[in-house]
Design a protein around this motif. Structure first.
Motif, mmCIF file in Angstrom:
data_model
loop_
_atom_site.group_PDB
_atom_site.id
_atom_site.type_symbol
_atom_site.label_atom_id
_atom_site.label_comp_id
_atom_site.label_asym_id
_atom_site.label_seq_id
_atom_site.Cartn_x
_atom_site.Cartn_y
_atom_site.Cartn_z
ATOM 1 N N GLU A 113 46.087 55.234 69.385
ATOM 2 C CA GLU A 113 45.152 54.468 68.863
ATOM 3 C C GLU A 113 45.513 52.869 69.428
ATOM 4 O O GLU A 113 46.209 52.771 70.223
ATOM 5 N N PRO A 114 44.253 52.259 69.178
ATOM 6 C CA PRO A 114 44.158 50.981 69.657
ATOM 7 C C PRO A 114 45.516 50.249 69.486
ATOM 8 O O PRO A 114 45.955 50.026 68.212
ATOM 9 N N GLY A 115 46.193 49.504 70.238
ATOM 10 C CA GLY A 115 47.527 48.658 70.379
ATOM 11 C C GLY A 115 48.581 49.435 70.745
ATOM 12 O O GLY A 115 49.654 48.844 71.004
ATOM 13 N N MET A 116 48.378 50.523 70.945
ATOM 14 C CA MET A 116 49.524 51.406 71.598
ATOM 15 C C MET A 116 49.674 50.902 73.079
ATOM 16 O O MET A 116 48.620 51.159 73.717
ATOM 17 N N VAL A 117 50.952 50.833 73.596
ATOM 18 C CA VAL A 117 51.123 50.459 74.947
ATOM 19 C C VAL A 117 52.145 51.504 75.446
ATOM 20 O O VAL A 117 52.909 51.704 75.011
ATOM 21 N N PHE A 118 51.887 51.937 76.638
ATOM 22 C CA PHE A 118 52.663 52.963 77.329
ATOM 23 C C PHE A 118 52.427 52.946 78.687
ATOM 24 O O PHE A 118 51.706 52.259 79.387
ATOM 25 N N SER A 119 53.488 53.391 79.480
ATOM 26 C CA SER A 119 53.472 53.801 80.877
ATOM 27 C C SER A 119 52.530 54.797 81.457
ATOM 28 O O SER A 119 52.922 55.797 80.729
ATOM 29 N N VAL A 120 52.180 54.667 82.729
ATOM 30 C CA VAL A 120 51.530 55.912 83.150
ATOM 31 C C VAL A 120 52.233 56.056 84.593
ATOM 32 O O VAL A 120 51.951 55.115 85.572
ATOM 33 N N GLU A 121 53.075 56.731 84.955
ATOM 34 C CA GLU A 121 53.923 56.794 86.010
ATOM 35 C C GLU A 121 54.350 58.025 86.833
ATOM 36 O O GLU A 121 55.700 58.560 86.771
ATOM 37 N N PRO A 122 53.292 58.780 87.357
ATOM 38 C CA PRO A 122 53.507 60.228 87.929
ATOM 39 C C PRO A 122 54.544 59.560 88.955
ATOM 40 O O PRO A 122 54.510 58.559 89.860
ATOM 41 N N GLY A 123 55.172 60.871 89.636
ATOM 42 C CA GLY A 123 55.920 60.572 90.731
ATOM 43 C C GLY A 123 56.151 61.899 91.543
ATOM 44 O O GLY A 123 56.250 63.103 90.975
#
Length: 366
Positions: free
Chosen positions: A322-332
């Motif tokens: 939903e708008p307002g969610m914050v998260f990382s995108v961190e493949p390794g």
């Protein structure tokens, strides 16, 4: 109405929906989220009680009363003295409330939890996250401003790291970590959001390597994962670079795969997309390149007052963004005894997609 009071009133509405009578919160991120009081747990009880209806109440040690009153919008602050203990302040409050179902802070000390359960023998208990986690997933404008500013401090610091160039060669991981932490402060951050990771050469194959005394050598891929806080909100960024010389065989190919996977995850995210679908978009790229078994962690995690919070960007995740969610995108990708590559940005979900909070170069060349 302050942002903290608005959050509290929304939490009270969710309490009713959850069939709970009250929240009982000890010092921690959830207490700060509702009250504005940022303090550490101690042997002296500090407790915020939020009923489903009416105004919340603080029970605090007398020596902390002034600082609590200065920090919070909560007007009912009841104090207790060392010679009496908290019972004279706490027991009448609980007797008046007489909750049948109360939600306790998830990370409440066991001693406090057992004491509350002794005082409320007829009440059932649950976890505060049942009500607060869905609220904390959606950041308000104040939170987003702090997260953007913290991300800018991390970006500026990464530019300073790149500017070291070949001067980083010969430094130890711990020395470079100290440099990173100094620059985070210089760019407006407050402390570190988590232990800074500088992992050189084969140490980069350990996703949570503790920066140590290994010297950075020519050709070493170096994983740098760091962040700071601004107004209590963190940044979290990872880059993998080579300061000098030629990297190991396969490094360039692996770095390209991780960069493509990271871009695919950001592109896949948006309103209505599930967390599992974002993870799948990232994982497909890495699996297609033959490194699926070397991607050993989730794609990302929610970021807010806690560096790791809801929602997890994980295989099978069913939370809809939903708008307002914050998260990382961190493949390794981690190749044991050789090197590791991880690239991480924080993103915020917008009405029509995502906004990257980190904008520095993701390439490995300086």
């Amino acid at each position: 109405m302050t942002p903290f009071e608005r959050r509290t009133r929304r939490a009270q509405a969710r309490l009713v929906d959850a069939g709970a009578d009250a929240l009982a919160l000890t010092p921690g991120r959830n207490l700060y989220y509702l009250s504005g009081v940022d303090t550490e747990p101690s042997d002296r009880l500090t407790l915020l009680v939020v009923p489903a209806e009416g105004d919340p109440t603080f029970v605090v040690p007398a020596l902390d009363a002034a600082s609590v009153r200065d920090a919070t919008w909560v007007t009912d602050v009841r104090t207790w003295a060392d010679e009496t203990g908290p019972s004279p302040a706490l027991d009448p409050l609980l007797d008046d409330l007489s909750p049948s179902h109360v939600l306790l802070a998830d990370r409440m000390w066991t001693a406090v939890s057992l004491s509350l359960r002794d005082r409320l023998p007829e009440a059932t208990v649950g976890l505060a996250s049942e009500v607060l986690a869905p609220l904390r997933r959606l950041k308000d404008d104040r939170e987003l401003d702090a997260l953007r500013t913290a991300a800018e401090a991390a970006d500026a610091t990464m530019r300073d790291v790149r500017a070291l160039g070949t001067g980083a060669v010969g430094r130890t991981e711990a020395d470079l970590a100290a440099f990173v932490e100094d620059r985070l402060e210089a760019h407006g951050g407050t402390g570190i959001a988590f232990d800074t990771i500088v992992a050189a050469g084969p140490n980069g194959a350990d996703p949570h390597h503790a920066s140590g005394d290994r010297e950075i050598r020519p050709g070493d891929p170096v994983v740098l994962d760091f962040g700071t806080r601004v107004d209590a909100y963190p940044s979290d960024q990872t880059r993998t670079v080579v300061f000098d010389g030629d990297p190991p065989a396969a490094f360039e190919a692996v770095h390209r795969v991780v960069a493509e996977a990271q871009a695919a995850g950001v592109a896949a995210a948006g309103p209505g997309v599930t967390t599992g679908a974002v993870d799948r978009a990232v994982r497909d790229v890495i699996e297609d390149a033959g490194y699926g078994d070397r991607f050993v962690h989730r794609t990302g995690h929610g970021v807010g007052l806690d560096v790791h919070e809801d929602p997890d960007i994980v295989a099978g995740g069913d939370v809809e963004l939903e708008p307002g969610m914050v998260f990382s995108v961190e493949p390794g990708v981690y190749l044991h005894d050789r090197f590791g590559v991880r690239i991480e940005d924080l993103v915020v979900v917008t009405a029509d997609g995502t906004e990257r909070l980190n904008r520095t170069d993701r390439g490995w060349r300086l």
